[in-house]
Design a protein around this motif. Structure first.
Motif, PDB file in Angstrom:
ATOM      1  N   ASP A 131     -25.472 -30.793  37.220  1.00  0.00           N
ATOM      2  CA  ASP A 131     -26.602 -31.151  36.351  1.00  0.00           C
ATOM      3  C   ASP A 131     -27.278 -29.852  35.906  1.00  0.00           C
ATOM      4  OD1 ASP A 131     -28.982 -31.961  35.164  1.00  0.00           O
ATOM      5  OD2 ASP A 131     -29.395 -33.505  36.666  1.00  0.00           O
ATOM      6  N   PRO A 132     -26.789 -29.258  34.816  1.00  0.00           N
ATOM      7  CA  PRO A 132     -27.310 -27.956  34.389  1.00  0.00           C
ATOM      8  C   PRO A 132     -28.832 -27.910  34.223  1.00  0.00           C
ATOM      9  CG  PRO A 132     -25.316 -28.477  33.186  1.00  0.00           C
ATOM     10  CD  PRO A 132     -25.682 -29.715  33.969  1.00  0.00           C
ATOM     11  N   THR A 133     -29.428 -28.976  33.739  1.00  0.00           N
ATOM     12  CA  THR A 133     -30.883 -28.990  33.563  1.00  0.00           C
ATOM     13  C   THR A 133     -31.584 -28.911  34.920  1.00  0.00           C
ATOM     14  OG1 THR A 133     -30.662 -30.252  31.523  1.00  0.00           O
ATOM     15  CG2 THR A 133     -32.823 -30.276  32.581  1.00  0.00           C
ATOM     16  N   ALA A 134     -31.133 -29.713  35.869  1.00  0.00           N
ATOM     17  CA  ALA A 134     -31.725 -29.685  37.215  1.00  0.00           C
ATOM     18  C   ALA A 134     -31.454 -28.339  37.886  1.00  0.00           C
ATOM     19  CB  ALA A 134     -31.179 -30.828  38.058  1.00  0.00           C
ATOM     20  N   ARG A 146     -31.127 -25.390  36.393  1.00  0.00           N
ATOM     21  CA  ARG A 146     -32.048 -24.393  35.821  1.00  0.00           C
ATOM     22  C   ARG A 146     -33.451 -24.571  36.387  1.00  0.00           C
ATOM     23  NH1 ARG A 146     -28.838 -25.454  31.447  1.00  0.00           N
ATOM     24  NH2 ARG A 146     -30.278 -26.943  30.523  1.00  0.00           N
ATOM     25  N   ALA A 147     -33.876 -25.822  36.562  1.00  0.00           N
ATOM     26  CA  ALA A 147     -35.198 -26.085  37.141  1.00  0.00           C
ATOM     27  C   ALA A 147     -35.258 -25.561  38.581  1.00  0.00           C
ATOM     28  CB  ALA A 147     -35.513 -27.577  37.100  1.00  0.00           C
ATOM     29  N   GLU A 195     -26.447 -26.754  39.620  1.00  0.00           N
ATOM     30  CA  GLU A 195     -26.251 -26.300  38.251  1.00  0.00           C
ATOM     31  C   GLU A 195     -24.900 -26.760  37.698  1.00  0.00           C
ATOM     32  OE1 GLU A 195     -27.651 -22.286  36.092  1.00  0.00           O
ATOM     33  OE2 GLU A 195     -26.271 -21.990  37.776  1.00  0.00           O
TER      34      GLU A 195
END
Length: 125
Positions: free
Chosen positions: A83-86, A88-89, A80
């Motif tokens: 790579d905040p998007t990864a 969150r996923a 997180e």
């Protein structure tokens, strides 16, 4: 050149520690506030990510896929940051996982599931 190799070995050892982690503890534990080896490992990886996040991304992905339940918490937390998007996923995927792990917050030791931890987690360590 030797310092670089030493650092690489330290980071690899830290990933190994996180891969085997049984407990999540981001700070000191117990009355003395002792840092667990896994907390020290987390901090080593966190520092290394600040220097070269792209180089360590593959190891984070492996930790998320192959680590113990506690190791996967550390992986999602670190992912997180880079790579905040990864990240969150990863947390979303962990919300479906019933595996158990230990937690430590100050003097309080507990047990939870990845599902509960991912759903109820604070916004950061």
């Amino acid at each position: 050149m030797g310092r670089n190799k030493d650092r690489e070995r330290e980071v690899e050892a830290a990933f190994d520690e996180l891969r085997r982690a049984e407990t999540v503890a981001f700070g000191g534990v117990g009355i003395a506030g002792t840092l667990l080896p896994v907390t020290e490992a987390y901090r080593r990886v966190e520092a290394a990510l600040g220097d070269d996040p792209e180089d360590l991304r593959g190891q984070l992905d492996r930790l998320l896929a192959e680590g113990t339940p506690a190791g996967r918490v550390y992986a999602a937390t670190l992912l997180e940051r880079v790579d905040p998007t990864a990240g969150r996923a990863a947390w979303t995927a962990l919300r479906d996982d019933p595996a158990e792990l230990g937690t430590f917050t100050g003097c309080v030791m507990g047990r939870t599931t990845l599902r509960e931890y991912a759903t109820d987690r604070p916004d950061g360590p």
